[in-house]
Design a protein around this motif. Sequence first.
Motif, PDB file in Angstrom:
ATOM      1  N   GLY A  43       0.750  -1.278   0.080  1.00 46.50           N
ATOM      2  CA  GLY A  43       0.095  -0.138   0.045  1.00 46.50           C
ATOM      3  C   GLY A  43       0.687   1.303   0.089  1.00 46.50           C
ATOM      4  N   VAL A  44       1.875   1.145   0.761  1.00 48.19           N
ATOM      5  CA  VAL A  44       2.721   2.328   1.118  1.00 48.19           C
ATOM      6  C   VAL A  44       3.721   2.453  -0.388  1.00 48.19           C
ATOM      7  CG1 VAL A  44       4.799   3.536   2.126  1.00 48.19           C
ATOM      8  CG2 VAL A  44       3.234   2.228   3.393  1.00 48.19           C
ATOM      9  N   CYS A  45       3.841   1.310  -0.739  1.00 47.35           N
ATOM     10  CA  CYS A  45       4.501   1.427  -2.392  1.00 47.35           C
ATOM     11  C   CYS A  45       3.785   1.900  -3.464  1.00 47.35           C
ATOM     12  CB  CYS A  45       5.007   0.177  -2.698  1.00 47.35           C
ATOM     13  SG  CYS A  45       5.477  -0.336  -4.526  1.00 47.35           S
ATOM     14  N   ASN A  46       2.320   1.673  -3.337  1.00 49.22           N
ATOM     15  CA  ASN A  46       1.494   2.165  -4.287  1.00 49.22           C
ATOM     16  C   ASN A  46       1.254   3.511  -4.102  1.00 49.22           C
ATOM     17  OD1 ASN A  46      -1.111   2.240  -6.047  1.00 49.22           O
ATOM     18  ND2 ASN A  46      -2.263   1.982  -4.207  1.00 49.22           N
ATOM     19  N   ALA A  47       1.200   3.956  -2.748  1.00 52.69           N
ATOM     20  CA  ALA A  47       0.866   5.423  -2.752  1.00 52.69           C
ATOM     21  C   ALA A  47       2.113   6.340  -3.355  1.00 52.69           C
ATOM     22  CB  ALA A  47       0.938   5.777  -1.103  1.00 52.69           C
ATOM     23  N   TYR A  48       3.329   5.787  -2.960  1.00 55.64           N
ATOM     24  CA  TYR A  48       4.594   6.454  -3.523  1.00 55.64           C
ATOM     25  C   TYR A  48       4.636   6.481  -5.085  1.00 55.64           C
ATOM     26  CZ  TYR A  48       6.625   8.193   0.765  1.00 55.64           C
ATOM     27  OH  TYR A  48       6.861   8.809   2.016  1.00 55.64           O
ATOM     28  N   THR A  49       3.960   5.392  -5.623  1.00 58.74           N
ATOM     29  CA  THR A  49       4.196   5.229  -6.913  1.00 58.74           C
ATOM     30  C   THR A  49       3.580   6.285  -7.646  1.00 58.74           C
ATOM     31  OG1 THR A  49       2.618   3.499  -7.182  1.00 58.74           O
ATOM     32  CG2 THR A  49       5.271   2.846  -7.184  1.00 58.74           C
ATOM     33  N   MET A  50       2.268   6.411  -7.231  1.00 62.21           N
ATOM     34  CA  MET A  50       1.244   7.413  -7.588  1.00 62.21           C
ATOM     35  C   MET A  50       1.708   8.834  -7.327  1.00 62.21           C
ATOM     36  SD  MET A  50      -2.671   5.551  -7.101  1.00 62.21           S
ATOM     37  CE  MET A  50      -2.271   5.449  -5.217  1.00 62.21           C
TER      38      MET A  50
END
Length: 529
Positions: free
Chosen positions: A51-58
């Motif tokens: 989820g954190v990975c997803n947040a930072y990619t966006m």
Amino acid sequence: MDDTEAQAQAHKLLGQKQAAPHKQDSGYIRTLRSCCVIPQRYILGVVGLLGVCNAYTMRVCLNLAITQMVNLKKKNSTHFDPYACPSDVIVGNHTDVIIKPYAIFDWDEKTQGLILSGFYYGYAATQVPGGYLAEKFGGKWTLGLGLLSTALFTFLTPVVIRAGGATWLFILRVLQGMGEGPTMPALMIMLARWVPPHERSFQGALVFGGAQIGNIFGSFMSGILLADGRDWAYVFYFFGGFGILWFLLWSVLCYSTPNTHPYISKKELAYLNKTVTTAETSSLKDPVPWKAILRSAPVWALVCAAVGHDWGYYTMVTDLPKYSHDVLKFNIATTGTLTALPYIAMWICSFLFGFICDFCIKKGWHSIKTGRIIHTTVAATGPAICIILASYAGCDRTAAMVYFVLSMALMGGFYSGMKVNALDLSPNYAGSLTSLVNTTSTFAGIVTPYLIGLLTPDSTLAQWRVAFWVCFAVLVGTNVVYCIWADGKQQWWDDVRQYGYPDGWKHGSLTRDEPVPSEEYRLAEQKAG
């Protein structure tokens, strides 16, 4: 006969009451429980990492995509720099024209900077409301729906840009930031409910290390998607779709608390209820004790450490590529892997520091407070020294990049230091405390790139040294404050019913139904004790 019937009825009702809980623990639930070999708190950690990975990619995908969206011719300017480094690229009397078929916007540097900063305005605005919602309704849906909204906005970005240009894109970026604002407070709430104190350093490194994976994955995949003149819209479709898929995974696998998880093993549930210190009962749903939080020295020590961390982090993340290109004269087109090395180093070392910190606490070699101070100090003073050494390495590009990679590696200690300290101070109000800390430190993330731009108008080595010395002062200064006032114990205001009010408290009650005990009451209680 009546007594017999009454006894039979009572036995029947008792049997139904005892059997009721077992109805939920049958069939499908038992099958799921038997299939779950991995403890649910580690599943939460892995999905939280994604989820954190997803947040930072966006968050960062626009940083690369905008280079293929804008077609702006730069005017050549001459500025003599006595410390200028030689370039690998031989430039003749003509400039190569790179065709970007989808670069249809003519935005100047000021407009681009405003667009890129729009995210952080929205991000700062929803930190405190996000923490409140996570504490009131649980972290699962506060986090999940927030990131889902960001994913949908990311997916719709190409449509919005083509319809409304820079203005609509700025508004969309603010909305994306608002969706991601509750991410860290909600995660802190869930980790406070799920992770025992002696596992928090490693779990914190696991979950929040997703930021570095997001930076690496976002840059790598954006580079692939943008290669060969492809349409920049593919970047937003890819990461928006990735966010939607993550939401589905999160909805099925993760729950706000162990007690609301339908198929957690009874052994793990009993272990967590025994070791995790939270006052999570309906009678303890008191207002957030802001009066006490804002008067707490350990809280402001944590805020200072967070400001220092974000100042150093954003200096590295935002401006390292610019320093590498403008000062060290790297060819950016061929240094994708080199750019990712600092993030990889930070991610790996965050696990190493987390394991060491938890191991030492478990062995009793030092207290939680000492562990937080040690790792925060390593993560602040280490990078501060390394970036100064990098600036004085001059044109020795190998030495400079080694120092930069080492600085980010040492910065990984923040995850087992101040990053999880909110869980120690306030397991019950970790979301609100994290929102306060993140809101304050986010402004440092907004100010840092702008200030560095003012300090390096010509992007010379001498100007960058000044910017790095400022970063050094902020990192070391905030760390000194943290070392003096930091704490590793649950604060009295986090559970005032258990710890009571400190002597001399004159700021009213922190609970809904209990007045502050008078001084006479305290004296009488002390005599009775």
